[in-house]
Design a protein around this motif. Structure first.
Motif, PDB file in Angstrom:
ATOM      1  N   ASN A   1      40.137  44.797  43.292  1.00  0.00           N
ATOM      2  CA  ASN A   1      40.154  43.420  42.815  1.00  0.00           C
ATOM      3  C   ASN A   1      41.603  42.941  42.771  1.00  0.00           C
ATOM      4  O   ASN A   1      42.450  43.570  42.148  1.00  0.00           O
ATOM      5  CB  ASN A   1      39.511  43.349  41.421  1.00  0.00           C
ATOM      6  CG  ASN A   1      39.474  41.943  40.879  1.00  0.00           C
ATOM      7  OD1 ASN A   1      40.511  41.330  40.629  1.00  0.00           O
ATOM      8  ND2 ASN A   1      38.282  41.438  40.671  1.00  0.00           N
ATOM      9  N   LYS A   2      41.879  41.844  43.469  1.00  0.00           N
ATOM     10  CA  LYS A   2      43.257  41.352  43.582  1.00  0.00           C
ATOM     11  C   LYS A   2      43.850  40.949  42.223  1.00  0.00           C
ATOM     12  O   LYS A   2      45.033  41.129  41.985  1.00  0.00           O
ATOM     13  CB  LYS A   2      43.305  40.174  44.543  1.00  0.00           C
ATOM     14  CG  LYS A   2      42.947  40.583  45.965  1.00  0.00           C
ATOM     15  CD  LYS A   2      43.749  39.842  46.968  1.00  0.00           C
ATOM     16  CE  LYS A   2      43.437  40.134  48.391  1.00  0.00           C
ATOM     17  NZ  LYS A   2      42.916  41.381  48.762  1.00  0.00           N
ATOM     18  N   ASN A   3      43.029  40.392  41.331  1.00  0.00           N
ATOM     19  CA  ASN A   3      43.530  39.919  40.037  1.00  0.00           C
ATOM     20  C   ASN A   3      43.721  41.038  39.021  1.00  0.00           C
ATOM     21  O   ASN A   3      44.731  41.092  38.338  1.00  0.00           O
ATOM     22  CB  ASN A   3      42.587  38.852  39.460  1.00  0.00           C
ATOM     23  CG  ASN A   3      42.499  37.641  40.360  1.00  0.00           C
ATOM     24  OD1 ASN A   3      43.473  37.232  40.974  1.00  0.00           O
ATOM     25  ND2 ASN A   3      41.314  37.072  40.465  1.00  0.00           N
TER      26      ASN A   3
END
Length: 122
Positions: free
Chosen positions: A58-60
């Motif tokens: 997950n990028k965040n």
């Protein structure tokens, strides 16, 4: 020369790298018909040539996860749909021990979709 799959894992820092490599081994150990592949710029796992699941981060939140391609066919409290219509994901905390029994149980349910014909194999 390293391939894309190897590079994906090696470019990650610990503990993320170790978590993803452990997830890869868990997935591959579930069935002799599961094979590793590189699709859509990410490590995918195919069951008898059909897309089965994939690993991503997950990028965040930087949380690693397994994406179950046919996740819409079954429910488990740890599987999240988000805005996907077909796939569901299972998020992990790279700093904590993986819930191996749970992961294996979910993967077995997913494999059974292919074995019972819910998901057609060519």
């Amino acid at each position: 020369m390293l391939n894309n799959i190897d590079n994906f894992y090696l470019q990650k820092e610990e503990p993320l790298q170790g978590c993803l490599l452990a997830l890869k081994e868990i997935i591959l150990s579930q069935d002799k018909d599961i094979a590793s592949a590189w699709k859509y710029g990410m490590p995918f796992f195919c069951y008898k040539g059909k897309m089965f699941c994939y690993l991503w981060v997950n990028k965040n939140t930087q949380q690693p996860y397994i994406g179950i391609v046919e996740g819409k066919h079954f429910d488990h409290p740890l599987l999240i749909t988000e805005k996907r219509s077909r796939m569901k994901i299972m998020l992990f905390d790279a700093d904590k021990q993986l819930p191996i029994k749970t992961i294996k149980s979910i993967l077995k349910q997913a494999i059974d979709l292919y074995k019972t014909g819910v998901v057609k194999i060519k």
